[in-house]
Design a protein around this motif. Sequence first.
Motif, mmCIF file in Angstrom:
data_model
loop_
_atom_site.group_PDB
_atom_site.id
_atom_site.type_symbol
_atom_site.label_atom_id
_atom_site.label_comp_id
_atom_site.label_asym_id
_atom_site.label_seq_id
_atom_site.Cartn_x
_atom_site.Cartn_y
_atom_site.Cartn_z
ATOM 1 N N ALA A 192 4.225 5.792 -3.210
ATOM 2 C CA ALA A 192 5.539 5.953 -3.842
ATOM 3 C C ALA A 192 5.418 6.216 -5.343
ATOM 4 O O ALA A 192 6.240 6.924 -5.919
ATOM 5 C CB ALA A 192 6.402 4.710 -3.592
ATOM 6 N N ILE A 193 4.397 5.683 -5.981
ATOM 7 C CA ILE A 193 4.275 5.876 -7.429
ATOM 8 C C ILE A 193 3.582 7.210 -7.747
ATOM 9 O O ILE A 193 3.439 7.585 -8.910
ATOM 10 C CB ILE A 193 3.537 4.682 -8.088
ATOM 11 N N GLY A 194 3.166 7.928 -6.708
ATOM 12 C CA GLY A 194 2.646 9.281 -6.972
ATOM 13 C C GLY A 194 1.262 9.573 -6.426
ATOM 14 O O GLY A 194 0.688 10.610 -6.746
ATOM 15 N N ASN A 195 0.704 8.653 -5.642
ATOM 16 C CA ASN A 195 -0.633 8.875 -5.072
ATOM 17 C C ASN A 195 -0.512 9.379 -3.636
ATOM 18 O O ASN A 195 -0.626 8.616 -2.676
ATOM 19 C CB ASN A 195 -1.440 7.574 -5.113
ATOM 20 N N LYS A 196 -0.283 10.680 -3.523
ATOM 21 C CA LYS A 196 -0.047 11.283 -2.214
ATOM 22 C C LYS A 196 -1.224 10.992 -1.270
ATOM 23 O O LYS A 196 -2.381 11.142 -1.653
ATOM 24 C CB LYS A 196 0.118 12.791 -2.383
ATOM 25 N N GLY A 197 -0.912 10.562 -0.076
ATOM 26 C CA GLY A 197 -1.955 10.337 0.923
ATOM 27 C C GLY A 197 -2.445 8.893 0.978
ATOM 28 O O GLY A 197 -3.176 8.529 1.897
ATOM 29 N N TRP A 198 -2.073 8.074 0.004
ATOM 30 C CA TRP A 198 -2.512 6.676 0.006
ATOM 31 C C TRP A 198 -1.355 5.795 0.448
ATOM 32 O O TRP A 198 -0.448 5.496 -0.346
ATOM 33 C CB TRP A 198 -2.995 6.246 -1.384
ATOM 34 N N ASN A 199 -1.354 5.399 1.692
ATOM 35 C CA ASN A 199 -0.321 4.482 2.191
ATOM 36 C C ASN A 199 -0.946 3.628 3.291
ATOM 37 O O ASN A 199 -2.116 3.808 3.657
ATOM 38 C CB ASN A 199 0.909 5.262 2.692
ATOM 39 N N TRP A 200 -0.179 2.678 3.789
ATOM 40 C CA TRP A 200 -0.722 1.748 4.792
ATOM 41 C C TRP A 200 -1.231 2.488 6.021
ATOM 42 O O TRP A 200 -2.295 2.185 6.560
ATOM 43 C CB TRP A 200 0.347 0.719 5.174
ATOM 44 N N LYS A 201 -0.452 3.497 6.444
ATOM 45 C CA LYS A 201 -0.823 4.207 7.669
ATOM 46 C C LYS A 201 -2.158 4.948 7.511
ATOM 47 O O LYS A 201 -2.960 5.002 8.453
ATOM 48 C CB LYS A 201 0.286 5.218 8.027
ATOM 49 N N THR B 195 -5.914 11.129 -7.059
ATOM 50 C CA THR B 195 -5.912 10.620 -5.678
ATOM 51 C C THR B 195 -7.249 10.850 -4.963
ATOM 52 O O THR B 195 -7.473 10.309 -3.885
ATOM 53 C CB THR B 195 -4.799 11.286 -4.844
ATOM 54 N N SER B 196 -8.144 11.646 -5.565
ATOM 55 C CA SER B 196 -9.488 11.747 -4.985
ATOM 56 C C SER B 196 -10.432 10.808 -5.741
ATOM 57 O O SER B 196 -11.654 10.910 -5.583
ATOM 58 C CB SER B 196 -9.991 13.187 -5.012
ATOM 59 N N ILE C 128 0.854 -1.198 0.000
ATOM 60 C CA ILE C 128 0.000 0.000 0.000
ATOM 61 C C ILE C 128 0.891 1.250 0.000
ATOM 62 O O ILE C 128 0.575 2.247 -0.658
ATOM 63 C CB ILE C 128 -0.974 -0.003 1.201
ATOM 64 N N ASP C 129 2.017 1.162 0.696
ATOM 65 C CA ASP C 129 2.958 2.291 0.654
ATOM 66 C C ASP C 129 3.423 2.554 -0.786
ATOM 67 O O ASP C 129 3.706 3.700 -1.158
ATOM 68 C CB ASP C 129 4.171 2.017 1.561
ATOM 69 N N ALA C 130 3.483 1.495 -1.583
ATOM 70 C CA ALA C 130 3.899 1.664 -2.992
ATOM 71 C C ALA C 130 2.890 2.506 -3.775
ATOM 72 O O ALA C 130 3.252 3.148 -4.760
ATOM 73 C CB ALA C 130 4.076 0.305 -3.657
ATOM 74 N N TRP C 131 1.633 2.509 -3.337
ATOM 75 C CA TRP C 131 0.639 3.358 -4.022
ATOM 76 C C TRP C 131 1.077 4.816 -3.906
ATOM 77 O O TRP C 131 0.950 5.582 -4.845
ATOM 78 C CB TRP C 131 -0.754 3.191 -3.390
ATOM 79 N N TYR D 26 -13.131 -2.757 0.540
ATOM 80 C CA TYR D 26 -13.940 -2.107 1.586
ATOM 81 C C TYR D 26 -13.214 -0.874 2.144
ATOM 82 O O TYR D 26 -13.814 0.185 2.334
ATOM 83 C CB TYR D 26 -14.213 -3.088 2.737
ATOM 84 N N ALA D 27 -11.903 -1.020 2.412
ATOM 85 C CA ALA D 27 -11.160 0.089 3.031
ATOM 86 C C ALA D 27 -11.036 1.268 2.068
ATOM 87 O O ALA D 27 -11.202 2.432 2.459
ATOM 88 C CB ALA D 27 -9.782 -0.392 3.482
ATOM 89 N N VAL D 28 -10.750 0.976 0.794
ATOM 90 C CA VAL D 28 -10.645 2.046 -0.200
ATOM 91 C C VAL D 28 -11.985 2.777 -0.298
ATOM 92 O O VAL D 28 -12.039 4.008 -0.355
ATOM 93 C CB VAL D 28 -10.225 1.467 -1.579
ATOM 94 N N ALA D 29 -13.082 2.034 -0.289
ATOM 95 C CA ALA D 29 -14.401 2.662 -0.411
ATOM 96 C C ALA D 29 -14.717 3.509 0.824
ATOM 97 O O ALA D 29 -15.312 4.586 0.714
ATOM 98 C CB ALA D 29 -15.471 1.599 -0.631
ATOM 99 N N GLU D 30 -14.330 3.017 1.994
ATOM 100 C CA GLU D 30 -14.528 3.820 3.212
ATOM 101 C C GLU D 30 -13.761 5.145 3.095
ATOM 102 O O GLU D 30 -14.277 6.206 3.440
ATOM 103 C CB GLU D 30 -14.028 3.052 4.458
#
Length: 571
Positions: A110-119, A526-527, A105-108, A557-561
């Motif tokens: 790293a490839i340029g999707n600011k704000g999308w990581n495991w944390k 990213t939105s 998920i951190d790789a999301w 489910y998590a992405v949709a939330e």
Amino acid sequence: KSDSTYDYIVVGGGTSGLVVANRLSEQKNTTVLVIEAGGSVYNNPNVTDTLGYGKAFGTDIDWAYETTDQEYAGGSSQIVRAGKALGGTSTINGLVYLRAQAAQIDAWEAIGNKGWNWKTLLPYFKKGEKLQDPAKHPVLDGSGITFDPAYHGFTGPLKVGWPSTQLNDGLAQKLNATYQNLDVPVQFNHDSNSGDMVGYSLYPKTLDYELNIREDAARAYYYPYQNRTNLHVWLNTHANKITWKDGHEATADGVEVTLSNGKTTVVKATREVILAAGALKSPVLLELSGVGNPDILAKYGIATKVNLPTVGENLQDQMNNGLQFESKKSYADGKSADYVSYPSAAQLFPNSTALGADLLRKLPAYAAQVASANGNVTKASDIYRFFKIQWDLIFRDGIPVAEILLSPYGNLYSSEYWGSVPFSRGSIHLSSADPMAAAIIDPKYFMLDFDFEAQVQAARFIREVFNTEPLGDMAGAETTPGLSTVPADADDEAWADFIKGKYRSNFHPITTTAMLPKEIGGVVDTSLKVYGTSNVRVVDASIMPFQVCGHLQSTVYAVAERAADIIKGRL
Ligand code: FDA
């Protein structure tokens, strides 16, 4: 507002769509319509039975999408299943609740999707989840189940847990001992939903422990809320395309639908149209609406509204094979269990370092092959970046490279498995301007030879597990494929007929409307808004930029939330 105008229209009442519809309709002044092609399966025993995996296949709640003939995989087509019902694919899936390795998920990001990581995603995994604590269920004593409460939610809508039919005869412990006795041991993983998946573990499922039935997206996110007057669901209604406001801007103002009575009409959206039709439908809906590759759209007489050539590219799936062994013990008492192991490259491949170096050298050629297969619509240099990230995940971060399931039933041990991160990427595109027509789905299974090597090596690994004590002593002969079909010392070539002749889709298609920067082939930002449109989003499995090692639904489910919070303006 009338029954034909809503603030938000959610296309697809499946896993992701019902999450978003639920969360948006928490706002009392917001009206939400869900358009769902299927019907209610609340009382469908093929859905509710927690041991009924496969019963719904081929019935009218299965889209049963067919791929093109797969030229790198024996030449035949494949059926890719998906649920056609309120609840979507969560009504027919295998119930497995397993997330991803945190680094994936951190790789999301790293490839340029600011704000999308495991944390940032972990709180949304937890927000959706209602883990039913096995400590409160004495029937599960001895089953070997463990989990770390720090990584789970206990108050969300989606019930997750272990069934009261869970086997507790000591097999879990014997399997663990077996994994520890391997030449390269695979350690016990206390909780494979913690972001660290590598190891052997007992995973939870989407089910209601008390009722012993499947927990799907409709049971979790719709039925308990169906009295909300601002949330409407149109069942047996097929979305055909997005309709646009007049003018240059691509601003959606509604959706054309075909109702259950066969009538076609337009329902209006004043704010947004949100696509949640699944990875094998959302990209096609965009194309039908004029969003995509102008060359492809022109072939079918569709005017281009937004020139976005990568819609439908980057399709990724996994390939599923299965080995079977006789069991000396009978497991016919109505109890069952599935055990999973996730070996890293170092655990799966005897020569992992050399293999990694060899693969690294091949990546530019792999990237060029993928780009050329889609007419260079995606650029080789971009695909190379994706592949290098995937290589780093495998050989630096040590993510799992295979998923090995072991399930006893009757007098057999069944071991389904798949390489978790194939490199091959294909595409999906429309075949006609008719919204009911089947799409052209080409996942290009086994196009790149690393994917085949991983699939072969995982089969060898399973054989090693079944040759290791104490499991070795509990199992009898291998019945599939069997040593007379694929000898013990078989080289890669000798495995090819079995692997390519007997594999199936792993039903984990993703990335067909990838969340990526536009300049490297992204379809949504990213939105989750579709580039070039002012108010169309995609919130389903299509947006995942990279494959995940766990199964898809927990991440969907998590992405949709998280998507719902983005749409509400909270992020
Ligand atoms: P999903 O398919 O849930 O929703 C799409 C919805 O849109 C459907 O309800 C569909 O009918 C509707 N729709 C499509 N086109 C439409 C149109 N034109 N008009 C109106 N409605 C339309 N994952 C996991 O985590 N654990 C598991 O054990 C398994 N096992 C598994 C088994 C099988 C057989 C399958 C097929 C898949 C799995 N998966 C899985 C994968 C997982 O279930 C899947 O990835 C997600 O549920 C997908 O959620 P989405 O929201 O993307 O699509």
